[in-house]
Design a protein around this motif. Sequence first.
Motif, PDB file in Angstrom:
ATOM      1  N   ASP A  89      24.206  -6.723  58.646  1.00  0.00           N
ATOM      2  CA  ASP A  89      23.155  -7.652  59.075  1.00  0.00           C
ATOM      3  C   ASP A  89      21.800  -6.954  59.186  1.00  0.00           C
ATOM      4  O   ASP A  89      20.783  -7.613  59.430  1.00  0.00           O
ATOM      5  N   THR A  90      21.774  -5.651  59.023  1.00  0.00           N
ATOM      6  CA  THR A  90      20.533  -4.899  59.109  1.00  0.00           C
ATOM      7  C   THR A  90      19.553  -5.360  58.037  1.00  0.00           C
ATOM      8  O   THR A  90      19.880  -5.374  56.844  1.00  0.00           O
ATOM      9  N   ALA A  91      18.369  -5.761  58.469  1.00  0.00           N
ATOM     10  CA  ALA A  91      17.366  -6.298  57.552  1.00  0.00           C
ATOM     11  C   ALA A  91      16.101  -6.628  58.344  1.00  0.00           C
ATOM     12  O   ALA A  91      16.117  -6.626  59.577  1.00  0.00           O
ATOM     13  N   VAL A  92      15.049  -6.946  57.621  1.00  0.00           N
ATOM     14  CA  VAL A  92      13.881  -7.575  58.234  1.00  0.00           C
ATOM     15  C   VAL A  92      14.103  -9.079  58.164  1.00  0.00           C
ATOM     16  O   VAL A  92      14.412  -9.616  57.086  1.00  0.00           O
ATOM     17  N   TYR A  93      13.972  -9.744  59.281  1.00  0.00           N
ATOM     18  CA  TYR A  93      14.218 -11.184  59.369  1.00  0.00           C
ATOM     19  C   TYR A  93      12.880 -11.925  59.424  1.00  0.00           C
ATOM     20  O   TYR A  93      11.973 -11.554  60.176  1.00  0.00           O
ATOM     21  N   TYR A  94      12.812 -12.989  58.634  1.00  0.00           N
ATOM     22  CA  TYR A  94      11.614 -13.813  58.534  1.00  0.00           C
ATOM     23  C   TYR A  94      11.969 -15.263  58.806  1.00  0.00           C
ATOM     24  O   TYR A  94      13.084 -15.707  58.503  1.00  0.00           O
ATOM     25  N   CYS A  95      11.008 -16.002  59.309  1.00  0.00           N
ATOM     26  CA  CYS A  95      11.184 -17.450  59.413  1.00  0.00           C
ATOM     27  C   CYS A  95      10.187 -18.121  58.469  1.00  0.00           C
ATOM     28  O   CYS A  95       9.134 -17.565  58.146  1.00  0.00           O
ATOM     29  N   ASN A  96      10.554 -19.300  58.017  1.00  0.00           N
ATOM     30  CA  ASN A  96       9.665 -20.044  57.140  1.00  0.00           C
ATOM     31  C   ASN A  96      10.242 -21.435  56.903  1.00  0.00           C
ATOM     32  O   ASN A  96      11.377 -21.726  57.284  1.00  0.00           O
ATOM     33  N   LYS A  97       9.461 -22.264  56.256  1.00  0.00           N
ATOM     34  CA  LYS A  97       9.965 -23.561  55.856  1.00  0.00           C
ATOM     35  C   LYS A  97      10.956 -23.361  54.720  1.00  0.00           C
ATOM     36  O   LYS A  97      11.073 -22.280  54.137  1.00  0.00           O
ATOM     37  N   LEU A  98      11.670 -24.410  54.409  1.00  0.00           N
ATOM     38  CA  LEU A  98      12.555 -24.382  53.245  1.00  0.00           C
ATOM     39  C   LEU A  98      12.126 -25.455  52.265  1.00  0.00           C
ATOM     40  O   LEU A  98      11.929 -26.607  52.664  1.00  0.00           O
ATOM     41  N   PRO A  99      12.029 -25.128  50.995  1.00  0.00           N
ATOM     42  CA  PRO A  99      12.126 -23.762  50.479  1.00  0.00           C
ATOM     43  C   PRO A  99      10.811 -22.992  50.643  1.00  0.00           C
ATOM     44  O   PRO A  99       9.755 -23.592  50.806  1.00  0.00           O
ATOM     45  N   ALA A 100      10.901 -21.689  50.597  1.00  0.00           N
ATOM     46  CA  ALA A 100       9.723 -20.819  50.612  1.00  0.00           C
ATOM     47  C   ALA A 100       9.970 -19.689  49.621  1.00  0.00           C
ATOM     48  O   ALA A 100      11.105 -19.191  49.524  1.00  0.00           O
ATOM     49  N   VAL A 101       8.946 -19.308  48.912  1.00  0.00           N
ATOM     50  CA  VAL A 101       9.081 -18.343  47.830  1.00  0.00           C
ATOM     51  C   VAL A 101       8.167 -17.158  48.087  1.00  0.00           C
ATOM     52  O   VAL A 101       6.975 -17.325  48.373  1.00  0.00           O
ATOM     53  N   VAL A 102       8.715 -15.956  47.969  1.00  0.00           N
ATOM     54  CA  VAL A 102       7.911 -14.742  48.082  1.00  0.00           C
ATOM     55  C   VAL A 102       6.914 -14.712  46.933  1.00  0.00           C
ATOM     56  O   VAL A 102       7.262 -14.955  45.794  1.00  0.00           O
ATOM     57  N   GLY A 103       5.660 -14.450  47.261  1.00  0.00           N
ATOM     58  CA  GLY A 103       4.612 -14.401  46.244  1.00  0.00           C
ATOM     59  C   GLY A 103       3.878 -15.706  46.060  1.00  0.00           C
ATOM     60  O   GLY A 103       2.790 -15.737  45.464  1.00  0.00           O
ATOM     61  N   ARG A 104       4.476 -16.794  46.544  1.00  0.00           N
ATOM     62  CA  ARG A 104       3.824 -18.103  46.430  1.00  0.00           C
ATOM     63  C   ARG A 104       3.423 -18.638  47.797  1.00  0.00           C
ATOM     64  O   ARG A 104       2.345 -19.209  47.967  1.00  0.00           O
ATOM     65  N   ASP A 105       4.310 -18.506  48.771  1.00  0.00           N
ATOM     66  CA  ASP A 105       4.088 -19.065  50.100  1.00  0.00           C
ATOM     67  C   ASP A 105       3.696 -17.974  51.091  1.00  0.00           C
ATOM     68  O   ASP A 105       3.984 -16.794  50.908  1.00  0.00           O
ATOM     69  N   TYR A 106       3.060 -18.416  52.158  1.00  0.00           N
ATOM     70  CA  TYR A 106       2.694 -17.504  53.249  1.00  0.00           C
ATOM     71  C   TYR A 106       3.954 -17.053  53.990  1.00  0.00           C
ATOM     72  O   TYR A 106       4.862 -17.851  54.223  1.00  0.00           O
ATOM     73  N   TRP A 107       3.999 -15.769  54.353  1.00  0.00           N
ATOM     74  CA  TRP A 107       5.092 -15.228  55.156  1.00  0.00           C
ATOM     75  C   TRP A 107       4.494 -14.440  56.318  1.00  0.00           C
ATOM     76  O   TRP A 107       3.456 -13.800  56.185  1.00  0.00           O
ATOM     77  N   GLY A 108       5.181 -14.453  57.446  1.00  0.00           N
ATOM     78  CA  GLY A 108       4.786 -13.620  58.569  1.00  0.00           C
ATOM     79  C   GLY A 108       5.196 -12.172  58.356  1.00  0.00           C
ATOM     80  O   GLY A 108       5.653 -11.795  57.277  1.00  0.00           O
ATOM     81  N   GLN A 109       5.060 -11.368  59.382  1.00  0.00           N
ATOM     82  CA  GLN A 109       5.353  -9.932  59.256  1.00  0.00           C
ATOM     83  C   GLN A 109       6.837  -9.616  59.386  1.00  0.00           C
ATOM     84  O   GLN A 109       7.275  -8.536  59.018  1.00  0.00           O
TER      85      GLN A 109
END
Length: 117
Positions: A89-109
């Motif tokens: 389960d080790t990872a960086v966890y993000y929240c966002n709407k669904l769907p959300a795409v890396v490079g297209r949508d805004y992401w938090g830290q």
Amino acid sequence: QVQLVESGGGLVQAGGSLRLSCAASGSIFSSSRMGWYRQAPEKQREWVALITPSGNTNYINSVKGRFTISRDNAKNTMYLQMNSLKPEDTAVYYCNKLPAVVGRDYWGQGTQVTVSS
């Protein structure tokens, strides 16, 4: 303006628990399906759990029975209760709407979760 602020990560031993929080701006939260994603080192970001505005939930198979997603619409806040944590389960966890795409949508830290064996 979209804002997503994740918190609650940390270092925990296998079998332990953490509760993640996501503070979202009203424009993205109020009427959206929301979800938690995670990205482990050298892996692609993956969806982990989702919750609809009415509270219906779904999870990837690897976290079913261990993770619980919830939301407080009045506070524009979403949570992920993680129990029986495993090293995978080790990872960086993000929240966002669904769907959300890396490079297209805004992401938090994101928030780092590290599970030691």
